[in-house]
Design a protein around this motif. Structure first.
Motif, mmCIF file in Angstrom:
data_model
loop_
_atom_site.group_PDB
_atom_site.id
_atom_site.type_symbol
_atom_site.label_atom_id
_atom_site.label_comp_id
_atom_site.label_asym_id
_atom_site.label_seq_id
_atom_site.Cartn_x
_atom_site.Cartn_y
_atom_site.Cartn_z
ATOM 1 N N TYR A 79 0.784 -1.073 0.006
ATOM 2 C CA TYR A 79 0.092 -0.198 0.070
ATOM 3 C C TYR A 79 0.919 1.283 0.082
ATOM 4 O O TYR A 79 1.786 1.347 0.914
ATOM 5 C CB TYR A 79 -0.849 0.223 1.145
ATOM 6 N N TYR A 80 0.436 2.388 -0.836
ATOM 7 C CA TYR A 80 1.310 3.555 -0.948
ATOM 8 C C TYR A 80 0.372 4.653 -1.041
ATOM 9 O O TYR A 80 -0.751 4.461 -1.363
ATOM 10 C CB TYR A 80 2.001 3.357 -2.502
ATOM 11 N N THR A 81 1.191 5.790 -0.837
ATOM 12 C CA THR A 81 0.513 7.128 -1.260
ATOM 13 C C THR A 81 0.348 7.296 -2.592
ATOM 14 O O THR A 81 0.947 6.537 -3.564
ATOM 15 C CB THR A 81 1.107 8.106 -0.689
ATOM 16 N N GLY A 84 3.612 7.273 -4.245
ATOM 17 C CA GLY A 84 4.240 6.181 -4.186
ATOM 18 C C GLY A 84 5.170 6.100 -3.189
ATOM 19 O O GLY A 84 6.242 5.150 -3.016
ATOM 20 N N TYR A 199 -2.561 2.307 -4.203
ATOM 21 C CA TYR A 199 -2.158 3.514 -3.938
ATOM 22 C C TYR A 199 -3.305 4.406 -3.591
ATOM 23 O O TYR A 199 -4.416 4.453 -4.131
ATOM 24 C CB TYR A 199 -1.653 4.049 -5.379
ATOM 25 N N PHE A 246 -2.236 10.932 -9.458
ATOM 26 C CA PHE A 246 -1.389 10.106 -8.967
ATOM 27 C C PHE A 246 -0.160 10.248 -9.835
ATOM 28 O O PHE A 246 -0.038 10.562 -10.985
ATOM 29 C CB PHE A 246 -1.917 8.565 -9.511
#
Length: 385
Positions: A79-81, A84, A199, A246
């Motif tokens: 799991y990322y912002t 990234g 993300y 993104f």
């Protein structure tokens, strides 16, 4: 063991649960017929996530290995912002002998199931649905839209979230619009993407889900107040607009979203039919009984489990009434868990996009705890299931 009470079954709907049901019933020596409303097989969707409990259920009809062979197995999700930065990583809860996740295209899964059905004596009526259902003391009389009619020991309503069987038996059942839409698009999979990646942005969640050695799919959930109608010829543009915040790998793949006909968009609804899901000899299974948001990847798993459990209970040669009652004991709470927990995940995403998410919410733990619960046996006194 041959069931003395159920020898002939009509399955309305030839999707995942309907095909699985035909295979499982045939293994019990029960003759099934399928009424499928489409005139030709047209699998709607892109890919599907198969958690360990889905593979365990498919193993009961000998198809888990083939799904893993044609799909792509991996241990879990990272799991990322939106830009990234890593938030969390880890493996999904699993069952011995199965991966944390198996991704597979919906078309491949359909073909695996259909090939297995063709190896049975199941009759399939294409372009056909049910037009009349009449309860009988020892069965159910059914007229089909193709003019065929007959008596069956059991009718399975496996015809999806907008089930005709459900409407005929239970009347109009409201489905709750969750305030979100889900978008999917098939992409080439580079070798270095060997896990699921998600993300989290300010206005959307985007994920990359492997489903074969060379394919993955983009999965995006977005807030869609009022359930707007999306023009088909603009789906690629609308999807790219929704992931414009993104960076990193999602931004790179956004440039490959060029064909509106390959974008699969669905507004998210959920529903859970109150107990029981049957009247007389008519039983609802799969999405006809329980529709869920896709946030736990368990919708198809529940549908498969439903009919595997039913087939297993039929081996016990109980009366039909006792079989259906036991079925509800095994299936209702398990389905409720997924529907309600998926709804909760939707609510938390909407709260986060509004800036209202409570600080003590740990989505990763919540997901893993729910998936671990789904790895428990699905039928009493049968540890292999």
């Amino acid at each position: 063991m041959t069931n003395e009470h159920v020898k002939k079954v009509l399955i309305v709907g030839g999707g995942i649960s309907g095909l699985t049901a035909a295979i499982a019933l045939a293994k019990n020596g029960i003759r099934a017929e399928i009424a499928e409303k489409t005139s030709e097989w047209n699998v709607y969707g892109v890919g599907i996530i198969q958690p360990p409990n889905a593979l365990r259920a498919l193993n009961e009809i000998g198809l888990a290995k083939e799904c893993m062979k044609q799909g792509f197995s991996y241990s879990g999700f990272d799991y990322y912002t939106a830009q990234g930065h890593l938030l969390n990583d880890g493996d999904c809860p699993t069952i011995e002998g199965y991966p944390g996740v198996n991704g597979i295209s919906r078309k491949k899964l359909h073909n695996i199931l259909l090939d297995a059905v063709h190896q049975t004596e199941t009759k399939i009526y294409m372009g056909t649905t049910v037009s009349r259902i009449e309860p009988l003391p020892e069965g159910v009389f059914v007229e089909l839209s193709n003019g065929i009619s007959g008596q069956y020991d059991l009718l399975l309503g496996s015809d999806g979230a907008n089930s005709i069987v459900r409407k005929m038996i239970f009347g109009d059942v409201p489905q709750q619009y969750c305030g979100q839409g889900v978008w999917r698009y098939t992409l080439p999979r580079p070798k270095d993407i060997a896990r699921g990646l998600f993300y989290y942005g300010r206005k959307a969640k985007a994920g990359l889900v492997p489903m074969s050695d060379d394919k993955m799919y983009l999965l995006v959930t977005t807030p869609e107040p009022g359930n707007p109608k999306m023009p088909a010829d603009q789906l690629h543009t609308l999807l790219k607009e929704r992931i414009s915040e993104f960076g990193g790998i999602i931004k790179e793949y956004a440039d490959q979203i060029t064909d509106p006909s390959q974008v699969v968009y669905r507004p998210i609804f959920s529903h859970l039919i109150p107990q029981p899901w049957y009247k007389g000899r008519v039983l609802l299974v799969g999405d006809a009984a329980h529709g869920t948001a896709p946030h736990l990847g368990q919708g198809a798993s529940l549908a498969i489990e439903d009919v595997i459990v039913l087939a297993e209970l039929l081996k016990r040669n109980l009366s039909i009434e006792n079989t259906l009652d036991q079925f509800m004991q095994e299936r209702f709470e398990r389905s409720r868990l997924i529907v309600e927990h998926s709804d909760q995940l939707v609510k938390w995403e909407l709260d986060a996009w509004k800036g209202n998410l409570q600080k003590d919410v740990n989505i990763t733990d919540y997901v893993n705890e729910t998936l671990a619960e789904m790895n428990k046996p699905i039928i009493s006194k049968l540890s292999t299931l």
